[in-house]
Design a protein around this motif. Structure first.
Motif, PDB file in Angstrom:
ATOM      1  N   TYR A  71      45.453  34.247  36.419  1.00 53.86           N
ATOM      2  CA  TYR A  71      44.946  35.581  36.113  1.00 53.86           C
ATOM      3  C   TYR A  71      44.281  36.182  37.341  1.00 53.86           C
ATOM      4  CZ  TYR A  71      45.431  34.451  31.161  1.00 53.86           C
ATOM      5  OH  TYR A  71      45.926  34.118  29.935  1.00 53.86           O
ATOM      6  N   LEU A  72      44.417  37.482  37.475  1.00 56.50           N
ATOM      7  CA  LEU A  72      43.674  38.238  38.470  1.00 56.50           C
ATOM      8  C   LEU A  72      42.763  39.161  37.679  1.00 56.50           C
ATOM      9  CD1 LEU A  72      43.041  39.070  41.352  1.00 56.50           C
ATOM     10  CD2 LEU A  72      45.033  40.596  41.280  1.00 56.50           C
ATOM     11  N   ILE A  73      41.472  38.942  37.831  1.00 56.66           N
ATOM     12  CA  ILE A  73      40.469  39.681  37.063  1.00 56.66           C
ATOM     13  C   ILE A  73      39.754  40.645  38.003  1.00 56.66           C
ATOM     14  CG2 ILE A  73      38.485  39.494  35.514  1.00 56.66           C
ATOM     15  CD1 ILE A  73      40.830  37.748  34.570  1.00 56.66           C
ATOM     16  N   PHE A  74      39.770  41.922  37.657  1.00 56.24           N
ATOM     17  CA  PHE A  74      39.006  42.920  38.396  1.00 56.24           C
ATOM     18  C   PHE A  74      37.785  43.269  37.557  1.00 56.24           C
ATOM     19  CE2 PHE A  74      43.377  43.673  39.870  1.00 56.24           C
ATOM     20  CZ  PHE A  74      43.182  43.585  41.246  1.00 56.24           C
ATOM     21  N   VAL A  75      36.614  43.134  38.154  1.00 53.49           N
ATOM     22  CA  VAL A  75      35.377  43.501  37.470  1.00 53.49           C
ATOM     23  C   VAL A  75      34.826  44.713  38.210  1.00 53.49           C
ATOM     24  CG1 VAL A  75      33.073  42.755  36.777  1.00 53.49           C
ATOM     25  CG2 VAL A  75      34.951  41.100  36.856  1.00 53.49           C
ATOM     26  N   CYS A  76      34.633  45.801  37.471  1.00 49.57           N
ATOM     27  CA  CYS A  76      34.215  47.061  38.094  1.00 49.57           C
ATOM     28  C   CYS A  76      32.818  47.444  37.602  1.00 49.57           C
ATOM     29  CB  CYS A  76      35.232  48.155  37.753  1.00 49.57           C
ATOM     30  SG  CYS A  76      35.116  49.595  38.820  1.00 49.57           S
ATOM     31  N   ASP A  77      32.032  48.002  38.518  1.00 52.27           N
ATOM     32  CA  ASP A  77      30.673  48.433  38.174  1.00 52.27           C
ATOM     33  C   ASP A  77      30.664  49.571  37.162  1.00 52.27           C
ATOM     34  OD1 ASP A  77      29.766  46.594  39.988  1.00 52.27           O
ATOM     35  OD2 ASP A  77      29.117  48.050  41.485  1.00 52.27           O
ATOM     36  N   GLU A 121      54.836  24.967  37.006  1.00 51.08           N
ATOM     37  CA  GLU A 121      55.297  26.114  36.220  1.00 51.08           C
ATOM     38  C   GLU A 121      54.158  26.614  35.330  1.00 51.08           C
ATOM     39  OE1 GLU A 121      58.580  28.650  35.154  1.00 51.08           O
ATOM     40  OE2 GLU A 121      58.437  27.133  36.691  1.00 51.08           O
ATOM     41  N   PHE A 122      53.425  25.696  34.712  1.00 50.19           N
ATOM     42  CA  PHE A 122      52.294  26.062  33.856  1.00 50.19           C
ATOM     43  C   PHE A 122      51.262  26.867  34.650  1.00 50.19           C
ATOM     44  CE2 PHE A 122      48.081  25.456  32.099  1.00 50.19           C
ATOM     45  CZ  PHE A 122      48.283  25.659  30.740  1.00 50.19           C
ATOM     46  N   GLU A 123      50.940  26.386  35.845  1.00 49.15           N
ATOM     47  CA  GLU A 123      49.905  27.042  36.645  1.00 49.15           C
ATOM     48  C   GLU A 123      50.339  28.430  37.101  1.00 49.15           C
ATOM     49  OE1 GLU A 123      46.911  25.898  40.337  1.00 49.15           O
ATOM     50  OE2 GLU A 123      48.528  24.533  39.766  1.00 49.15           O
ATOM     51  N   ARG A 124      51.621  28.564  37.457  1.00 43.98           N
ATOM     52  CA  ARG A 124      52.104  29.885  37.878  1.00 43.98           C
ATOM     53  C   ARG A 124      52.058  30.885  36.727  1.00 43.98           C
ATOM     54  NH1 ARG A 124      55.772  26.788  40.910  1.00 43.98           N
ATOM     55  NH2 ARG A 124      57.413  27.034  39.358  1.00 43.98           N
ATOM     56  N   LYS A 128      53.417  43.416  35.678  1.00 38.38           N
ATOM     57  CA  LYS A 128      53.960  42.067  35.470  1.00 38.38           C
ATOM     58  C   LYS A 128      54.172  41.289  36.763  1.00 38.38           C
ATOM     59  CE  LYS A 128      54.263  42.937  31.119  1.00 38.38           C
ATOM     60  NZ  LYS A 128      53.032  42.855  30.432  1.00 38.38           N
ATOM     61  N   PHE A 129      53.848  41.857  37.907  1.00 35.24           N
ATOM     62  CA  PHE A 129      54.106  41.171  39.170  1.00 35.24           C
ATOM     63  C   PHE A 129      53.124  40.019  39.397  1.00 35.24           C
ATOM     64  CE2 PHE A 129      53.267  40.733  43.762  1.00 35.24           C
ATOM     65  CZ  PHE A 129      54.494  40.235  44.135  1.00 35.24           C
ATOM     66  N   ALA A 130      53.644  38.835  39.578  1.00 33.74           N
ATOM     67  CA  ALA A 130      52.932  37.633  40.029  1.00 33.74           C
ATOM     68  C   ALA A 130      52.033  36.964  39.000  1.00 33.74           C
ATOM     69  CB  ALA A 130      52.145  37.899  41.300  1.00 33.74           C
ATOM     70  N   MET A 131      51.137  37.676  38.376  1.00 39.17           N
ATOM     71  CA  MET A 131      50.204  37.037  37.454  1.00 39.17           C
ATOM     72  C   MET A 131      49.658  38.050  36.462  1.00 39.17           C
ATOM     73  SD  MET A 131      47.013  36.400  40.062  1.00 39.17           S
ATOM     74  CE  MET A 131      47.938  36.422  41.577  1.00 39.17           C
ATOM     75  N   ILE A 190      45.555  43.844  46.732  1.00 39.35           N
ATOM     76  CA  ILE A 190      44.836  42.621  46.374  1.00 39.35           C
ATOM     77  C   ILE A 190      45.768  41.692  45.601  1.00 39.35           C
ATOM     78  CG2 ILE A 190      42.969  41.698  44.934  1.00 39.35           C
ATOM     79  CD1 ILE A 190      41.375  44.281  45.709  1.00 39.35           C
ATOM     80  N   ASN A 191      46.500  42.225  44.644  1.00 44.33           N
ATOM     81  CA  ASN A 191      47.439  41.439  43.859  1.00 44.33           C
ATOM     82  C   ASN A 191      48.482  40.779  44.766  1.00 44.33           C
ATOM     83  OD1 ASN A 191      48.773  40.467  41.492  1.00 44.33           O
ATOM     84  ND2 ASN A 191      50.204  42.180  41.641  1.00 44.33           N
ATOM     85  N   SER A 192      49.035  41.542  45.687  1.00 45.14           N
ATOM     86  CA  SER A 192      50.045  41.000  46.615  1.00 45.14           C
ATOM     87  C   SER A 192      49.456  39.907  47.490  1.00 45.14           C
ATOM     88  CB  SER A 192      50.608  42.112  47.492  1.00 45.14           C
ATOM     89  OG  SER A 192      51.306  43.045  46.713  1.00 45.14           O
ATOM     90  N   SER A 193      48.261  40.134  47.996  1.00 45.69           N
ATOM     91  CA  SER A 193      47.615  39.162  48.874  1.00 45.69           C
ATOM     92  C   SER A 193      47.309  37.858  48.141  1.00 45.69           C
ATOM     93  CB  SER A 193      46.325  39.760  49.439  1.00 45.69           C
ATOM     94  OG  SER A 193      45.619  38.807  50.186  1.00 45.69           O
ATOM     95  N   VAL A 194      46.718  37.969  46.974  1.00 45.29           N
ATOM     96  CA  VAL A 194      46.358  36.769  46.212  1.00 45.29           C
ATOM     97  C   VAL A 194      47.612  36.001  45.824  1.00 45.29           C
ATOM     98  CG1 VAL A 194      45.317  35.930  44.069  1.00 45.29           C
ATOM     99  CG2 VAL A 194      44.161  37.693  45.395  1.00 45.29           C
ATOM    100  N   SER A 195      48.625  36.693  45.350  1.00 44.59           N
ATOM    101  CA  SER A 195      49.840  35.994  44.936  1.00 44.59           C
ATOM    102  C   SER A 195      50.550  35.354  46.119  1.00 44.59           C
ATOM    103  CB  SER A 195      50.779  36.934  44.176  1.00 44.59           C
ATOM    104  OG  SER A 195      51.210  37.988  45.004  1.00 44.59           O
TER     105      SER A 195
END
Length: 197
Positions: A81-87, A74-77, A102-105, A59-64
């Protein structure tokens, strides 16, 4: 609160994501902190820790790959954030691995709370993001500082670079301007030192 997260529908990213992960939904939210520099949060809800463990890297690779392209500032990169919400609760070791990757975001792993609304996950995610990233639950309106702000004492060199109005970002033009300022400042310092002798 003057800044809040809002849902930002990215059809291209959504289509790519659903092709790769047909059983998951990805939400993109933005908070406009200043013009041209949004704070981005990509949120993915997972039902189990096992599913999260199996898919978070993909998921991280795909989103990035599909969202953090070279056209972003540069600011936006650096403020994505990638937020995982788990039940369910997730093992601390997995949470540590995800949040320290530390990869991507930047990444956060959050367990759904009792007030989570499965019928309106967008609303629940906005509330969560506003609290966790924008600290909307902190009220500073009654806070008064008795200390007057103390302006920093700048050296001759500090004043010089401030006067030059050189940006401290990573753009090539700024890097070149700083390098030129350093070169000129060193030449001036060497000249002054040789005149003192």
């Amino acid at each position: 609160m003057d800044k809040e997260f809002e849902l930002n529908v990215d059809k291209h990213l959504g289509q790519k994501f659903s092709e790769l992960f047909p059983d998951l939904a990805l939400y993109k939210f933005e908070a406009k902190l200043r013009e041209g520099a949004p704070l981005c949060a990509f949120c993915c809800c997972m039902s189990t820790g096992k599913a999260l463990d199996e898919k978070w890297k993909s998921i991280n690779s795909s989103v990035s790959a599909h969202s953090l392209d070279s056209s972003k500032s540069e600011f936006e990169r650096w403020n994505s954030y990638l937020i995982f919400v788990c039940d369910e609760a997730v093992e601390k070791s997995l949470k540590y691995e995800i949040e320290n990757d530390k990869f991507a975001m930047r990444k956060l792993l959050i367990q759904k709370t009792s007030d989570w609304d499965d019928n309106s996950p967008e609303k629940s995610l906005i509330e969560l993001l506003n609290q966790r990233l924008l600290l909307s639950h902190i009220d500073l309106s009654g806070y008064k500082s008795e200390d007057a702000p103390v302006p920093p004492a700048l050296s001759k060199w500090g004043k010089s670079i401030v006067d030059q109005n050189i940006l401290f970002d990573r753009k090539d033009s700024s890097i070149s301007a700083r390098a030129e300022w350093i070169k000129e400042s060193l030449a001036s310092a060497m000249s002054e030192a040789s005149n003192e002798d």
